[in-house]
Design a protein around this motif. Sequence first.
Motif, PDB file in Angstrom:
ATOM      1  N   SER A  27       0.205 -13.363  21.057  1.00  0.00           N
ATOM      2  CA  SER A  27       1.189 -12.406  20.540  1.00  0.00           C
ATOM      3  C   SER A  27       0.593 -11.010  20.343  1.00  0.00           C
ATOM      4  N   ASP A  30       8.778  -3.603  24.497  1.00  0.00           N
ATOM      5  CA  ASP A  30      10.228  -3.554  24.401  1.00  0.00           C
ATOM      6  C   ASP A  30      10.640  -2.712  23.189  1.00  0.00           C
ATOM      7  N   GLU A  53       4.778   0.208  12.237  1.00  0.00           N
ATOM      8  CA  GLU A  53       4.144  -1.065  11.855  1.00  0.00           C
ATOM      9  C   GLU A  53       2.636  -0.862  11.941  1.00  0.00           C
ATOM     10  N   ASP A  93       4.348 -16.611  23.933  1.00  0.00           N
ATOM     11  CA  ASP A  93       4.541 -15.323  23.280  1.00  0.00           C
ATOM     12  C   ASP A  93       5.480 -15.537  22.076  1.00  0.00           C
ATOM     13  N   GLU A 102       2.624   1.293  21.241  1.00  0.00           N
ATOM     14  CA  GLU A 102       1.565   1.028  20.258  1.00  0.00           C
ATOM     15  C   GLU A 102       0.297   1.779  20.624  1.00  0.00           C
ATOM     16  N   ALA A 144      14.780  -8.295  16.350  1.00  0.00           N
ATOM     17  CA  ALA A 144      15.485  -7.677  15.218  1.00  0.00           C
ATOM     18  C   ALA A 144      15.116  -6.200  15.235  1.00  0.00           C
ATOM     19  N   LYS A 196      -1.021  -2.328  11.996  1.00  0.00           N
ATOM     20  CA  LYS A 196      -1.688  -3.589  12.340  1.00  0.00           C
ATOM     21  C   LYS A 196      -3.192  -3.328  12.392  1.00  0.00           C
ATOM     22  N   LYS A 243      -3.880  -9.978  26.723  1.00  0.00           N
ATOM     23  CA  LYS A 243      -3.490 -11.392  26.655  1.00  0.00           C
ATOM     24  C   LYS A 243      -4.098 -12.216  27.798  1.00  0.00           C
TER      25      LYS A 243
END
Length: 261
Positions: free
Chosen positions: A68, A171, A130, A28, A175, A37, A132, A183
């Motif tokens: 990921s 975490d 974010e 991962d 999403e 961050a 994606k 995964k």
Amino acid sequence: MILATDNPAALPAPPLTAAPSSIALFLDVDGTLLEFAADPDDVVVDAALPELLDQLDHALGGALAILSGRSLQRIDELLGRPHLAAAGSHGAELRRDGTIVRAVRDSHGMSALRAYANTLLADLPGVVVEHKPDAIALHWRAAPTMAALVEDVAQRLVRAGRKGYRLQHGDCVVELRGIGADKGDALRALMHHAPFAGREPWMIGDDLTDEHAFEAAERSGGGGIVVGARRPTRARYALADPAAVHRWLAALAAHLQETTA
Ligand SMILES: O=P(O)(O)OC[C@H]1O[C@H](O[C@H]2O[C@H](CO)[C@@H](O)[C@H](O)[C@H]2O)[C@H](O)[C@@H](O)[C@@H]1O
């Protein structure tokens, strides 16, 4: 050799007993190879990490893959290793032998959902969006008091998506993503092909989405190595944090090279 000081809780640190031809390694990214961050664009990649990944990939005959939640494009931008096998977007994108064999594009209606998300989040300062492929991640790490409101926004988005999407919690993030592979599916797909086939798969990861891969790895004779203190987990081993992961991977690379020599 067991790195006992890396053990953060009741689970033991993973032993270094493998022969180079016997295991496949799945890694991962965020929370495992990289420290978190507040903003996904602000992560720092340790200068030694790409070379360490190359050493392991070489020692394992190519049986190393990145799994990921990031997009494949972002994984490559961060790690600079586009030759590695990899699954992006939590398994919705897949690359093996340097070829993308599973791609994901925005589905019909995603642009409207992106606009709706931006509208709903306008009053939630500190929340990072974010965008994606066919997914929108809502990050509240920098604004923990907003967690419940972000969850409400995510629920509204999934309802507006009319069953074409699902929520993936992680975490400090929730999403909206397409209903596609996870995964675990990505790990199984890679295990069908050389150089992964016939090996014992081991997955190192920290988050809920990694549990799918832990289960798939265990069912194929390997297992999971959880990073950090999140419990419950299907993993049989644990490492404390990304620094402990780096130390363990370096020790594994050295062990595999000694075994080969
Ligand atoms: O499967 P992973 O490689 O762990 O990706 C999961 C998500 O990681 C990123 O978000 C996480 O890391 C961010 C940077 O440290 C952090 O700000 C955020 O709170 C974490 O949830 C990434 O931004 C997501 O797209 C991935 O799905």
